[in-house]
Design an enzyme around this catalytic site. Structure first.
Site, PDB file in Angstrom:
ATOM      1  CB  SER A   1      -0.879   0.010   1.248  1.00 58.74           C
ATOM      2  OG  SER A   1      -0.076   0.311   2.375  1.00 58.74           O
ATOM      3  CE  LYS A   2      -1.153   7.349  -2.472  1.00 58.78           C
ATOM      4  NZ  LYS A   2      -1.161   6.510  -3.608  1.00 58.78           N
ATOM      5  NE  ARG A   3       0.723   0.551   6.215  1.00 61.77           N
ATOM      6  CZ  ARG A   3       1.408  -0.507   6.612  1.00 61.77           C
ATOM      7  NH1 ARG A   3       2.486  -0.385   7.353  1.00 61.77           N
ATOM      8  NH2 ARG A   3       1.014  -1.717   6.257  1.00 61.77           N
ATOM      9  CG  HIS A   4       4.605  -1.115   1.944  1.00 61.45           C
ATOM     10  ND1 HIS A   4       3.307  -1.567   1.881  1.00 61.45           N
ATOM     11  CD2 HIS A   4       5.138  -1.670   3.048  1.00 61.45           C
ATOM     12  CE1 HIS A   4       3.070  -2.364   2.903  1.00 61.45           C
ATOM     13  NE2 HIS A   4       4.162  -2.437   3.640  1.00 61.45           N
ATOM     14  N   GLY A   5       5.531   3.229   0.070  1.00 67.22           N
ATOM     15  CA  GLY A   5       6.167   4.082  -0.941  1.00 67.22           C
ATOM     16  C   GLY A   5       5.244   4.253  -2.122  1.00 67.22           C
TER      17      GLY A   5
END
Ligand code: GLU
Length: 485
Positions: A258-262
């Site tokens: 997800s966005k959390r990972h970049g």
């Protein structure tokens, strides 16, 4: 393979093309190309609220940037190629209506008059009873009179597909093997919304059949839809295509990517300076491997080697460190003139004034080994093209050391008429300069680098001086010395 291979990527245009979608596109494309088949792009814009033209455009741009071509489908927002009436589902609504009409006539589908509130209440009850939410079938067997009353009331209705009451549906998945679903646990899916528009699950079945898909390769979040879809094929008297559900993609921490990972959108990767061939190579390895775990593939090698047999059931991990390593590997193998062309948009948008400065062929080549991203190129060559800006470390730790000013002025004097102003000769001359003054190499090299580039690290020192040229080196030495007053 006897049947002609036809695969498709069928995105819902409700956002950017993200890594998962790009991987699905690639696998469908590789599979089609490997088998000499066709790859189709179909836009599943059945969500009237969330579908946008911007998103269609982003999807087209992303797939094109990845270097993947399609044989049928939209080329732009209003130009399409292929024998079908359209590859946008909302331009095919009549077709779905016709088939829904057939199912209604045969009692394989039924109108459902339940309101949003009723459906919501069913959902809440399921939640309370800790079971998956499911339509309770209350409109399944309405009497003729009840139907009449509903119709007369003009109440909005959707149309649901009637799942068989018992038995099982077996999905013989090319990656997961046989997966069995109990029919009574599947709910009667809505196939036509109260607006009259089709739902994904139905439009997808009709199109995959009419567009003669041989294989449906998609993310495993769709495995749970498959038994219902398979039953719709049966109800319409059609043979389902072969299914292959790709494993999930996780971030390095084991959570769903997800966005959390970049960055998650493909175009963000373009903007960050990844090469499209690296993305293809890297994405291919997300859930697929050769028996010898090959990592780097020549352009045609992926097509030659890809097959579903190498696809894995277990989740794949998206690892930016590996992606960056791979991008660096590809950049190192790219000849400098080509690298300059690839990096040009980044150099241009950085605002560097290249004209009048040293040739890019020289400056870009200096740190060829170091780049991991194209976007890093301007930052590593910029000091050639603009006045020196000193990093705090270069100023405080190097230039402000005792005796540095004399070293800089001494060097300026020493190199004033020195010739040839070239790498090897400069090195020899400057080493001699150190010896003559009983200075350690570091006491001269570090200030020299800091004065000429503003940094404490960078390309090989003497080549850097050669490329800067005598006039510029002398000017920079004097300017740095002046700063030390
Ligand atoms: N429109 C669906 C999605 O974007 C496609 C699923 C499928 O490939 O059948 O997820």
């Amino acid at each position: 393979m006897t049947q002609k291979v036809r695969t498709r990527f069928a995105p819902s245009p409700t956002g950017f093309l993200h890594i998962g979608g790009a991987r699905t596109t690639l696998f469908n494309w590789l599979f089609a190309r490997h088998h000499g088949g066709q790859f189709i792009l179909r836009i599943e814009d059945t969500d009237e609220v969330r579908s946008t033209e911007d998103s269609v455009q982003a999807i087209l741009d992303s797939i094109s940037w990845l270097g993947l071509d399609w044989d049928e489908g939209p080329l732009t927002l209003n130009r399409e190629k292929g024998p079908h009436q359209s590859y946008f589902q909302m331009k095919r609504v009549d077709l779905y209506k016709k088939h829904i009409g057939d199912l209604l006539k045969e009692g394989k589908a039924y109108p459902c008059y339940c309101t949003k509130d009723e459906i919501e209440a069913m959902r809440r009850l399921a939640q309370l009873e800790k079971r998956p939410p499911r339509y309770d079938g209350r409109c399944r067997n309405l009497s003729a009179q009840q139907k009449k009353d509903h119709e007369a009331s003009g109440k909005p209705f959707s149309i649901r597909f009637r799942m068989p009451d018992d038995g099982t549906t077996i999905v013989d998945d090319l990656i997961r093997g046989k997966v069995e679903f109990e029919n009574k646990l599947q709910q009667d899916l809505v196939i036509q919304k109260t607006t009259g528009g089709p739902t994904y699950n139905f439009a997808c079945v009709v199109d995959d059949h009419l567009m003669e898909m041989s294989h449906v390769i998609r993310g495993d979040e769709h495995l749970s839809n498959t038994p219902s879809q398979v039953q719709m094929y049966y109800a319409l008297g059609w043979t389902p295509p072969q299914f292959a559900h790709l494993s999930m993609i996780l971030g390095p921490d084991g959570a769903k990517l997800s966005k959390r990972h970049g960055a998650t959108s493909v175009l963000e990767y373009k903007q960050q300076g990844y090469l499209p061939e690296v993305m293809r190579n890297y994405l291919a390895l997300l859930g697929w491997a050769t028996t010898d775990s090959q990592q780097i593939f020549a352009p045609d090698e992926l097509v030659a080697k890809f097959d579903l047999a190498g696809c894995q059931k277990h989740p794949a991990t998206f690892d930016t460190i590996k992606l960056n390593w791979m991008n660096g590997e590809y950049i190192r193998k790219t000849p400098v003139p080509e690298l300059i062309e690839l990096a040009r948009p980044f150099i241009e948008s950085s605002g560097l004034k290249i004209n009048g400065g040293p040739a890019l062929e020289k400056t870009v080549a200096l740190e060829h080994e170091k780049y991991k991203l194209l976007s890093e190129v301007p930052g590593l060559i910029d000091f050639f093209y603009k006045p020196v800006e000193f990093t705090p470390k270069a100023m405080d730790k190097v230039l402000k050391s005792p005796g540095v000013k004399d070293v800089l002025l001494g060097l300026a004097e020493d190199l004033k008429d020195f010739s040839p102003f070239e790498d090897k000769a400069l090195e020899e001359r400057i080493r001699k300069f150190c010896a003559e003054r009983s200075l350690k190499a570091g006491q001269v090299f570090h200030p020299l680098r800091a004065a000429c580039s503003g940094r404490t690290e960078g390309p090989t020192l003497f080549l850097m001086l050669e490329i800067l040229g005598r006039a510029e080196v002398l000017a920079r030495l004097k300017a740095a010395a002046a700063r030390l007053n």
